[in-house]
Scaffold this motif. Structure first.
Motif, PDB file in Angstrom:
ATOM      1  N   PRO A  51      73.197  64.539  81.790  1.00 22.79           N
ATOM      2  CA  PRO A  51      73.419  64.488  79.648  1.00 22.79           C
ATOM      3  C   PRO A  51      72.916  65.997  79.394  1.00 22.79           C
ATOM      4  CG  PRO A  51      71.227  62.950  80.741  1.00 22.79           C
ATOM      5  CD  PRO A  51      71.623  63.575  82.064  1.00 22.79           C
ATOM      6  N   LEU A  52      73.819  66.227  78.946  1.00 21.40           N
ATOM      7  CA  LEU A  52      73.899  68.186  78.551  1.00 21.40           C
ATOM      8  C   LEU A  52      73.950  68.346  77.504  1.00 21.40           C
ATOM      9  CD1 LEU A  52      76.941  68.197  80.258  1.00 21.40           C
ATOM     10  CD2 LEU A  52      74.601  68.681  81.506  1.00 21.40           C
ATOM     11  N   THR A  53      73.047  69.557  77.131  1.00 19.40           N
ATOM     12  CA  THR A  53      72.934  69.745  75.480  1.00 19.40           C
ATOM     13  C   THR A  53      74.206  70.585  74.991  1.00 19.40           C
ATOM     14  OG1 THR A  53      70.516  70.797  76.124  1.00 19.40           O
ATOM     15  CG2 THR A  53      71.933  71.807  74.317  1.00 19.40           C
ATOM     16  N   ALA A  54      74.807  70.240  73.482  1.00 15.69           N
ATOM     17  CA  ALA A  54      75.782  70.608  73.418  1.00 15.69           C
ATOM     18  C   ALA A  54      75.159  72.060  72.373  1.00 15.69           C
ATOM     19  CB  ALA A  54      76.562  70.068  71.899  1.00 15.69           C
ATOM     20  N   SER A  55      76.121  73.526  72.907  1.00 15.70           N
ATOM     21  CA  SER A  55      75.789  75.134  72.265  1.00 15.70           C
ATOM     22  C   SER A  55      75.996  74.600  70.878  1.00 15.70           C
ATOM     23  CB  SER A  55      76.255  75.062  72.865  1.00 15.70           C
ATOM     24  OG  SER A  55      75.618  76.884  73.449  1.00 15.70           O
TER      25      SER A  55
END
Length: 307
Positions: A51-55
């Motif tokens: 899971p990644l944070t959308a910047s």
């Protein structure tokens, strides 16, 4: 100088990964690549980074195709043709890996990749990327701010610049062409800027070797050659570093390398660019479209002399 102009880049030169893998298998079986049996193979299937944070720093522009991003590269340690890095990715082993942070810091140390990944949450940042030869891409990088790493080592007051050293193995990588290892640099305030990224992946997966695995620099308002690949050392220094391309062509490549349509390369205009996958040229944007965020870094600086 082995740099090609944008008009020399037909879409047909963007290698299909299946093609270059098949070509490498054929050459290996034919005995054309003797080192292939002695060196570790490149990763066959990139691992997901989870899971990644959308910047919020991402552009809204659509990303360039994965095929182009991973098959059309500048990475001279692995070859000077745009398809060479993907074909020769097996020449660089991205694990295990450590990055030394040294120089004018109060807490010098070495970091494993695993330690680096714990410094800050990983973000996906979709950045416009511009190459000095006149072509551009939009790439969904995965990484963390370089500032997060710099905080860990506590820069001294005398530190004014950050130098980046790339991996080089003369036994397996390209000889000649440039003065190895590849060196790049930023001012300390540029390095601390929120847009400056240490990338460990793209398209949500672990960074491919040809794109600079396992960790590389991404500075989206500068030309692509500022983004040192496969970094092994980061040094904080007082004097402006002499970078690899400055040594190779001082009249053509300056320290700052800010995308500036008003400053031409001696051999071609920088006023327009061609986005990979498109056939028409577009106007080059000042600071690659990031002027609102970074122009204040250069107040009072002559951007024609400091190119």
């Amino acid at each position: 100088m082995l740099i090609r102009r944008p008009d020399d880049i037909p879409p047909s030169e963007i290698a299909d990964p299946a093609v270059y893998r098949a070509r490498r298998r054929f050459m290996t079986q034919a005995g054309g690549l003797a080192l292939a049996t002695a060196l570790p193979a490149a990763r066959a299937a990139p691992a997901s980074l989870g899971p990644l944070t959308a910047s919020p720093l991402s552009t809204a522009e659509p990303a360039t195709s994965r095929r182009a991003v991973t098959g059309y590269n500048n990475f001279y340690e692995l070859g000077t043709d745009k398809a060479d890095p993907a074909e020769n990715a097996f020449r660089l082993r991205p694990a295990p890996w450590t990055v030394r942070v040294e120089g004018l810091v109060n807490k010098p140390r070495s970091f494993t990749i695993e330690e680096l990944l714990k410094l800050a949450p990983l973000e996906e940042r979709i950045y416009r990327m511009r190459c000095v030869e006149g072509w551009s891409m939009v790439i969904p990088w995965v990484g963390f701010p370089l500032a997060s790493l710099l905080r860990q080592v506590d820069p001294q007051g005398s530190a004014k610049y950050v130098e980046f050293v790339s991996h080089y193995d003369k036994a397996t990588m390209t000889r000649g062409v440039l003065d190895w290892p590849y060196l790049e640099g930023l001012r300390l305030d540029e390095a601390r800027h929120p847009l400056t990224l240490l990338a460990v992946g793209l398209f949500g997966e672990v960074l491919p070797v040809q794109n600079g695995a396992p960790i590389r620099l991404v500075v989206p308002w500068k030309y692509g050659f500022k983004g040192g690949k496969s970094i092994v050392a980061i040094r904080l220094v007082e004097k402006q570093p002499v970078t690899t391309w400055m040594k190779a062509g001082p009249s053509e490549y300056g320290f700052y390398a800010n995308v500036n349509p008003e400053v031409d390369h001696p051999r071609w205009s920088q006023a327009t660019e061609r986005r990979i996958g498109e056939f028409t040229k577009r106007r080059t944007l000042m600071f690659n479209g990031y002027a609102e965020q970074v122009a204040s870094l250069y107040g009072g600086l002559d951007l024609r002399r400091n190119f």
